[in-house]
Design a protein around this motif. Structure first.
Motif, PDB file in Angstrom:
ATOM      1  N   PRO A   1      62.077  13.098 -30.981  1.00 29.69           N
ATOM      2  CA  PRO A   1      62.643  12.746 -29.674  1.00 29.69           C
ATOM      3  C   PRO A   1      62.031  11.494 -29.046  1.00 29.69           C
ATOM      4  N   LEU A   2      60.758  11.187 -29.371  1.00 30.34           N
ATOM      5  CA  LEU A   2      60.131   9.985 -28.816  1.00 30.34           C
ATOM      6  C   LEU A   2      60.729   8.718 -29.414  1.00 30.34           C
ATOM      7  N   PHE A   3      61.277   8.811 -30.625  1.00 34.27           N
ATOM      8  CA  PHE A   3      61.814   7.627 -31.290  1.00 34.27           C
ATOM      9  C   PHE A   3      63.023   7.063 -30.545  1.00 34.27           C
ATOM     10  N   GLY A   4      63.676   7.898 -29.748  1.00 35.51           N
ATOM     11  CA  GLY A   4      64.796   7.409 -28.960  1.00 35.51           C
ATOM     12  C   GLY A   4      64.384   6.781 -27.650  1.00 35.51           C
ATOM     13  N   VAL A   5      63.070   6.763 -27.345  1.00 38.85           N
ATOM     14  CA  VAL A   5      62.550   6.269 -26.070  1.00 38.85           C
ATOM     15  C   VAL A   5      61.740   4.997 -26.247  1.00 38.85           C
ATOM     16  N   VAL A   6      60.902   4.965 -27.290  1.00 33.51           N
ATOM     17  CA  VAL A   6      59.928   3.893 -27.431  1.00 33.51           C
ATOM     18  C   VAL A   6      60.549   2.638 -28.041  1.00 33.51           C
ATOM     19  N   ALA A   7      59.799   1.524 -27.918  1.00 34.47           N
ATOM     20  CA  ALA A   7      60.259   0.245 -28.455  1.00 34.47           C
ATOM     21  C   ALA A   7      59.793   0.006 -29.885  1.00 34.47           C
ATOM     22  N   ALA A   8      58.690   0.661 -30.287  1.00 38.84           N
ATOM     23  CA  ALA A   8      58.133   0.476 -31.621  1.00 38.84           C
ATOM     24  C   ALA A   8      57.132   1.597 -31.881  1.00 38.84           C
TER      25      ALA A   8
ATOM     26  N   ASP B   1      55.265  -6.341 -35.181  1.00 43.42           N
ATOM     27  CA  ASP B   1      56.139  -7.021 -36.136  1.00 43.42           C
ATOM     28  C   ASP B   1      56.273  -6.135 -37.362  1.00 43.42           C
ATOM     29  N   GLY B   2      57.397  -5.419 -37.450  1.00 37.86           N
ATOM     30  CA  GLY B   2      57.605  -4.509 -38.548  1.00 37.86           C
ATOM     31  C   GLY B   2      57.885  -5.181 -39.876  1.00 37.86           C
ATOM     32  N   ASP B   3      58.226  -6.460 -39.849  1.00 42.80           N
ATOM     33  CA  ASP B   3      58.424  -7.201 -41.091  1.00 42.80           C
ATOM     34  C   ASP B   3      57.084  -7.642 -41.674  1.00 42.80           C
TER      35      ASP B   3
ATOM     36  N   LEU C   1      64.060   0.784 -35.507  1.00 44.05           N
ATOM     37  CA  LEU C   1      62.896   0.828 -34.637  1.00 44.05           C
ATOM     38  C   LEU C   1      61.723   0.196 -35.383  1.00 44.05           C
ATOM     39  N   PRO C   2      61.186  -0.952 -34.930  1.00 44.29           N
ATOM     40  CA  PRO C   2      60.065  -1.561 -35.647  1.00 44.29           C
ATOM     41  C   PRO C   2      58.902  -0.579 -35.799  1.00 44.29           C
ATOM     42  N   ALA C   3      58.324  -0.539 -36.991  1.00 42.05           N
ATOM     43  CA  ALA C   3      57.230   0.401 -37.249  1.00 42.05           C
ATOM     44  C   ALA C   3      56.218  -0.222 -38.194  1.00 42.05           C
ATOM     45  N   VAL C   4      54.944  -0.073 -37.834  1.00 43.21           N
ATOM     46  CA  VAL C   4      53.839  -0.492 -38.689  1.00 43.21           C
ATOM     47  C   VAL C   4      52.960   0.736 -38.885  1.00 43.21           C
TER      48      VAL C   4
END
Length: 383
Positions: free
Chosen positions: A324-331, A374-376, A352-355
């Motif tokens: 549920p947090l993945f729909g709220v946060v920016a990364a 920067d998820g890339d 959703l960018p993720a590191v």
């Protein structure tokens, strides 16, 4: 009231259909049966008992041998949405009563907060809307894994992630897994992770325990096994008609078993080179894109209420209950986890960018203020 896994079809959900197709193609999938969604709760004990007896006759051994109980919803493991980790899985269940309870738990998870939040995020369904067609459940003989993990087969390469014990450590993002990349029939990249814990079968189901230091820092697979896994991954992709995420296990005899296969719903990021910059934290770029926001350290569900829209979620690991947090946060930034964990798959689906795998991120970023993810490139830096 049950269907042999060999006979499973799309009517029995994405997971069962894929496993049935792989067994019919002669691939090494543990035998099992499916409890269809239409079986009434009052009929579950009889269905499970009959299915277990039939499985014991085919596979040998007792009817109460340990099994893996996994969801197989019609909106799961599809071409556009994986629902990776959003429904329950129960490992190591034994005996009719425990297997019935596990089947009931899988079914109930379809209406749980993480599954409904995922459906709302990926398909626009209203929160609380059950998945279409109900939820069938797969019951399979459990593989007591020496090593297990996930592989990605597609786009000319195979990526394998692995850790000791059952695969839950890898898919839940609880460890920093070993990783290999295979191309043109050879291993072209190796990375040994810090595998500090492992999950194994126990009399009560499963147990998590520490990995001895001598094992934590050594590879959990040799190159020969990696190449065998890659070849099987390519066969799965051929059978299923496109790139696949495949969960697998290797037992003590060295036999490879395929436990699950789902279409790849979002491509893996391309590997990025790392230059050195002061103040920049580095990890694995698991989901591409860039975003900035206040770093919000979350250590468990008790901290969920502190998360605000646009925050950058910083945590040790994310299990499916955090969806549920993945729909709220920016990364998302985590201390553990790999490219093929459930959190990484869902992040890619949601763009959703993720590191992941940033050492000590929860301590270093606790008072960091606004950060840029920067998820890339797999970096986290002051914004």
């Amino acid at each position: 009231m049950t269907v042999r896994l060999d006979d499973a079809s799309p009517a029995h959900g994405g997971k069962a259909a894929a496993l049935g197709a792989l067994r019919r193609a002669g691939l090494p999938v543990p035998d099992g049966f499916v409890v269809p969604a239409a079986v009434a709760p009052r009929d579950l004990p009889g269905a499970v008992a009959a299915g277990s007896r039939d499985l014991a006759r085919r596979a040998g051994g007792p009817a109460d041998a340990p099994v893996a109980v996994r969801s197989s919803a019609t909106d799961e493991d599809g071409a556009h949405a994986s629902a990776a980790g959003q429904y329950d899985t129960v490992l190591g269940a034994t005996g009719t009563d425990r297997v019935v309870a596990a089947v009931a738990a899988c079914r109930a998870s379809a209406a749980g907060p993480r599954a409904t939040a995922y459906r709302a995020a990926t398909a626009g369904a209203a929160p609380g809307t059950p998945g279409p067609g109900g939820l069938a459940v797969v019951v399979q003989r459990l593989v007591d894994a020496r090593t297990a993990g996930v592989l990605f087969a597609g786009d000319g390469r195979v990526v394998v992630e692995a850790s000791w014990g059952l695969g839950e450590s890898v898919v839940q993002g609880a460890v920093d897994p070993d990783r290999w990349t295979v191309a043109d029939g050879r291993v072209v990249e190796r990375r040994t992770g810090s595998k500090r814990t492992r999950v194994d079968r126990s009399p009560g189901g499963t147990t998590t325990r520490a990995v001895p230091p001598s094992d934590a820092g050594r590879p959990s697979l040799d190159d020969d096994t990696v190449l065998r896994l890659a070849a099987l991954g390519r066969r799965v992709a051929d059978v299923r008609g496109g790139p696949q995420d495949v969960e697998w296990a290797v037992d003590d005899a060295g036999t490879i078993w395929l436990l699950q296969a789902r279409p790849v719903t979002a491509a893996l990021p391309e590997p990025a080179g790392h230059g050195e910059s002061a103040g920049v934290l580095r990890g694995t770029g698991a989901s591409g894109g860039r975003a900035s926001g206040p770093a919000r350290v979350v250590r468990g569900p008790d901290d969920f209420a502190s998360v605000r829209p646009g925050d950058v979620l910083v945590c040790r690991e994310t299990d499916p209950a955090w969806t549920p947090l993945f729909g709220v946060v920016a990364a998302v930034v985590t201390e553990t986890g790999g490219l093929l964990s459930h959190a990484a798959i869902v992040a890619r689906e949601l763009r959703l960018p993720a590191v992941l795998g940033v050492p000590a991120a929860t301590d270093v970023l606790r008072h960091a203020g606004t950060v840029a993810v920067d998820g890339d490139a797999g970096t986290v830096a002051p914004a």
